[in-house]
Write a protein that holds these residues in place. Structure first.
Motif, PDB file in Angstrom:
ATOM      1  N   VAL A  68       0.835  -1.210   0.000  1.00 61.32           N
ATOM      2  CA  VAL A  68       0.000   0.000   0.000  1.00 61.32           C
ATOM      3  C   VAL A  68       0.866   1.254   0.000  1.00 61.32           C
ATOM      4  O   VAL A  68       1.835   1.360   0.758  1.00 61.32           O
ATOM      5  CB  VAL A  68      -0.929   0.022   1.230  1.00 61.32           C
ATOM      6  N   PHE A  69       0.495   2.209  -0.854  1.00 66.62           N
ATOM      7  CA  PHE A  69       1.189   3.503  -0.928  1.00 66.62           C
ATOM      8  C   PHE A  69       0.199   4.606  -0.556  1.00 66.62           C
ATOM      9  O   PHE A  69      -0.965   4.583  -0.976  1.00 66.62           O
ATOM     10  CB  PHE A  69       1.729   3.749  -2.328  1.00 66.62           C
ATOM     11  N   PHE A  70       0.679   5.585   0.224  1.00 66.33           N
ATOM     12  CA  PHE A  70      -0.150   6.700   0.674  1.00 66.33           C
ATOM     13  C   PHE A  70       0.419   8.008   0.101  1.00 66.33           C
ATOM     14  O   PHE A  70       1.603   8.285   0.241  1.00 66.33           O
ATOM     15  CB  PHE A  70      -0.147   6.792   2.203  1.00 66.33           C
ATOM     16  N   GLN A 107       1.644  -4.180   4.677  1.00 65.28           N
ATOM     17  CA  GLN A 107       2.893  -3.826   4.014  1.00 65.28           C
ATOM     18  C   GLN A 107       2.780  -2.408   3.440  1.00 65.28           C
ATOM     19  O   GLN A 107       2.111  -2.197   2.430  1.00 65.28           O
ATOM     20  CB  GLN A 107       3.195  -4.816   2.885  1.00 65.28           C
ATOM     21  N   VAL A 108       3.402  -1.465   4.112  1.00 63.14           N
ATOM     22  CA  VAL A 108       3.408  -0.077   3.637  1.00 63.14           C
ATOM     23  C   VAL A 108       4.537   0.061   2.618  1.00 63.14           C
ATOM     24  O   VAL A 108       5.720   0.023   2.959  1.00 63.14           O
ATOM     25  CB  VAL A 108       3.599   0.911   4.800  1.00 63.14           C
ATOM     26  N   ALA A 109       4.164   0.216   1.358  1.00 69.51           N
ATOM     27  CA  ALA A 109       5.153   0.305   0.283  1.00 69.51           C
ATOM     28  C   ALA A 109       5.893   1.636   0.316  1.00 69.51           C
ATOM     29  O   ALA A 109       7.037   1.743  -0.124  1.00 69.51           O
ATOM     30  CB  ALA A 109       4.465   0.112  -1.066  1.00 69.51           C
ATOM     31  N   GLY A 110       5.212   2.672   0.829  1.00 70.58           N
ATOM     32  CA  GLY A 110       5.824   3.989   0.895  1.00 70.58           C
ATOM     33  C   GLY A 110       4.770   5.067   1.026  1.00 70.58           C
ATOM     34  O   GLY A 110       3.567   4.781   1.023  1.00 70.58           O
ATOM     35  N   TYR A 111       5.228   6.299   1.146  1.00 74.53           N
ATOM     36  CA  TYR A 111       4.289   7.421   1.222  1.00 74.53           C
ATOM     37  C   TYR A 111       4.966   8.707   0.779  1.00 74.53           C
ATOM     38  O   TYR A 111       6.194   8.798   0.721  1.00 74.53           O
ATOM     39  CB  TYR A 111       3.742   7.564   2.650  1.00 74.53           C
ATOM     40  N   GLU A 112       4.141   9.705   0.499  1.00 69.98           N
ATOM     41  CA  GLU A 112       4.629  11.050   0.176  1.00 69.98           C
ATOM     42  C   GLU A 112       3.545  12.032   0.569  1.00 69.98           C
ATOM     43  O   GLU A 112       2.355  11.753   0.401  1.00 69.98           O
ATOM     44  CB  GLU A 112       4.936  11.172  -1.317  1.00 69.98           C
ATOM     45  N   ALA A 133       3.794  -0.819  -5.511  1.00 73.94           N
ATOM     46  CA  ALA A 133       2.541  -0.753  -4.758  1.00 73.94           C
ATOM     47  C   ALA A 133       1.406  -1.425  -5.517  1.00 73.94           C
ATOM     48  O   ALA A 133       1.316  -1.334  -6.753  1.00 73.94           O
ATOM     49  CB  ALA A 133       2.187   0.691  -4.466  1.00 73.94           C
ATOM     50  N   ASP A 134       0.526  -2.105  -4.775  1.00 75.27           N
ATOM     51  CA  ASP A 134      -0.669  -2.715  -5.355  1.00 75.27           C
ATOM     52  C   ASP A 134      -1.898  -1.831  -5.167  1.00 75.27           C
ATOM     53  O   ASP A 134      -2.784  -1.789  -6.019  1.00 75.27           O
ATOM     54  CB  ASP A 134      -0.945  -4.063  -4.680  1.00 75.27           C
ATOM     55  N   ILE A 135      -1.962  -1.143  -4.020  1.00 75.31           N
ATOM     56  CA  ILE A 135      -3.094  -0.286  -3.664  1.00 75.31           C
ATOM     57  C   ILE A 135      -2.559   1.090  -3.313  1.00 75.31           C
ATOM     58  O   ILE A 135      -1.542   1.210  -2.629  1.00 75.31           O
ATOM     59  CB  ILE A 135      -3.877  -0.871  -2.469  1.00 75.31           C
ATOM     60  N   MET A 136      -3.245   2.135  -3.771  1.00 80.99           N
ATOM     61  CA  MET A 136      -2.792   3.493  -3.505  1.00 80.99           C
ATOM     62  C   MET A 136      -3.951   4.375  -3.076  1.00 80.99           C
ATOM     63  O   MET A 136      -4.998   4.402  -3.711  1.00 80.99           O
ATOM     64  CB  MET A 136      -2.121   4.087  -4.745  1.00 80.99           C
ATOM     65  N   PHE A 137      -3.741   5.105  -1.978  1.00 84.07           N
ATOM     66  CA  PHE A 137      -4.723   6.067  -1.497  1.00 84.07           C
ATOM     67  C   PHE A 137      -4.186   7.466  -1.778  1.00 84.07           C
ATOM     68  O   PHE A 137      -3.059   7.792  -1.401  1.00 84.07           O
ATOM     69  CB  PHE A 137      -4.966   5.892   0.001  1.00 84.07           C
ATOM     70  N   PRO A 148       2.274   0.726 -11.477  1.00 86.37           N
ATOM     71  CA  PRO A 148       1.925  -0.689 -11.333  1.00 86.37           C
ATOM     72  C   PRO A 148       0.720  -0.908 -10.417  1.00 86.37           C
ATOM     73  O   PRO A 148       0.250  -2.031 -10.269  1.00 86.37           O
ATOM     74  CB  PRO A 148       3.182  -1.283 -10.697  1.00 86.37           C
ATOM     75  N   VAL A 149       0.217   0.160  -9.824  1.00 81.64           N
ATOM     76  CA  VAL A 149      -0.877   0.087  -8.855  1.00 81.64           C
ATOM     77  C   VAL A 149      -2.122  -0.496  -9.511  1.00 81.64           C
ATOM     78  O   VAL A 149      -2.487  -0.129 -10.630  1.00 81.64           O
ATOM     79  CB  VAL A 149      -1.185   1.491  -8.294  1.00 81.64           C
ATOM     80  N   LYS A 150      -2.812  -1.378  -8.763  1.00 83.99           N
ATOM     81  CA  LYS A 150      -4.013  -2.010  -9.298  1.00 83.99           C
ATOM     82  C   LYS A 150      -5.304  -1.375  -8.777  1.00 83.99           C
ATOM     83  O   LYS A 150      -6.335  -1.413  -9.438  1.00 83.99           O
ATOM     84  CB  LYS A 150      -4.021  -3.504  -8.959  1.00 83.99           C
ATOM     85  N   VAL A 151      -5.248  -0.789  -7.568  1.00 81.40           N
ATOM     86  CA  VAL A 151      -6.438  -0.158  -7.002  1.00 81.40           C
ATOM     87  C   VAL A 151      -6.087   1.249  -6.531  1.00 81.40           C
ATOM     88  O   VAL A 151      -5.188   1.434  -5.709  1.00 81.40           O
ATOM     89  CB  VAL A 151      -7.007  -0.959  -5.806  1.00 81.40           C
ATOM     90  N   PHE A 152      -6.791   2.233  -7.070  1.00 83.19           N
ATOM     91  CA  PHE A 152      -6.626   3.626  -6.668  1.00 83.19           C
ATOM     92  C   PHE A 152      -7.910   4.104  -5.989  1.00 83.19           C
ATOM     93  O   PHE A 152      -9.002   3.884  -6.504  1.00 83.19           O
ATOM     94  CB  PHE A 152      -6.390   4.540  -7.864  1.00 83.19           C
TER      95      PHE A 152
END
Length: 237
Positions: free
Chosen positions: A104-106, A129-134, A153-157, A177-181
């Motif tokens: 997951v990316f934030f 699993q926190v892939a990263g954030y900004e 990341a697979d999911i991004m908020f 590469p994110v699958k869910v936004f």
């Protein structure tokens, strides 16, 4: 899926469970999905903004966030049985990510908000699993895109406010590469503990809007979209 349409705006009639089940399968099938919250205020605004309407209708899932959409569906004999709020949809996706091992990316909000939100989320879901954030103030967009790609990341908020967050997703999703936004507005503030949600009894009966109005009377102009929306739905042949 068979979507319902109100004043030219599509709404997905699926529940949290149905959406997460479909999303899990779509991730496995390597398909990208986008989620946007729909409420009367946004539908009214889209009447004079074709770009906004196209942005909403172009999403994979238009979740019925506002109680007005639920009421409209009942008045018109639709299939929407309950609200699907943006913040609760985010929580369902976090739970799914923790259970399935999705990364997951934030992105968005102030530094202290997004970092605190992630810390609290990790306490609730230790296996996530926190892939990263900004934070939402990053200037170098190309560096951000590279960071998300490197994070796999697979999911991004995305918390930039609507419709800016959805515009960002539409402009960049094919490069990622994110699958869910999901555009989540002020949800990071909720997870950080900076904004309190309405008490559960208000949320359960769909009166969260009333609680927010009572605690912040300045919202009255925004809340006027609800009766305007319902009047148009009722009088439309």
């Amino acid at each position: 899926m068979n979507k319902e349409t109100y004043m030219g705006v599509d709404v997905s009639p699926l529940s949290y469970e149905e959406i997460t089940k479909e999303l899990n399968q779509r991730i496995q099938d390597n398909q990208q999905s986008t989620i946007i919250a729909v409420n009367p205020e946004k539908i009214i605004a889209s009447q004079n903004d074709e770009t906004l309407r196209d942005l909403i209708n172009g999403s994979t899932y238009q979740i019925p966030d506002g109680v007005g959409v639920l009421l409209a569906s009942r008045l018109k004999g639709g299939e929407i049985r309950s609200r699907v709020t943006g913040v609760d949809m985010m929580d369902r996706l976090l739970q799914m990510a923790a259970e399935e091992g999705y990364r997951v990316f934030f992105y968005g909000a102030k530094e202290e908000v997004v970092s605190k939100a992630i810390s609290n989320i990790q306490e609730t879901y230790p296996s996530i699993q926190v892939a990263g954030y900004e934070n939402g103030y990053v200037q170098d967009q190309e560096a951000l895109i590279q960071k998300i790609n490197d994070a796999k990341a697979d999911i991004m908020f995305v918390a930039l406010g609507s419709p800016k967050q959805e515009q960002w997703i539409r402009a960049n999703k094919e490069r990622l590469p994110v699958k869910v936004f999901q555009g989540v507005g002020g949800s990071f503030d909720v997870y950080a503990g900076h904004v309190k949600r309405a008490p559960a009894p208000f949320r359960k009966v769909g009166m969260e809007w009333f609680y927010r109005l009572a605690t912040d009377p300045k919202r009255i102009k925004r809340q006027m979209a609800l009766p305007k929306f319902l009047f148009r739905v009722i009088t439309k042949k």
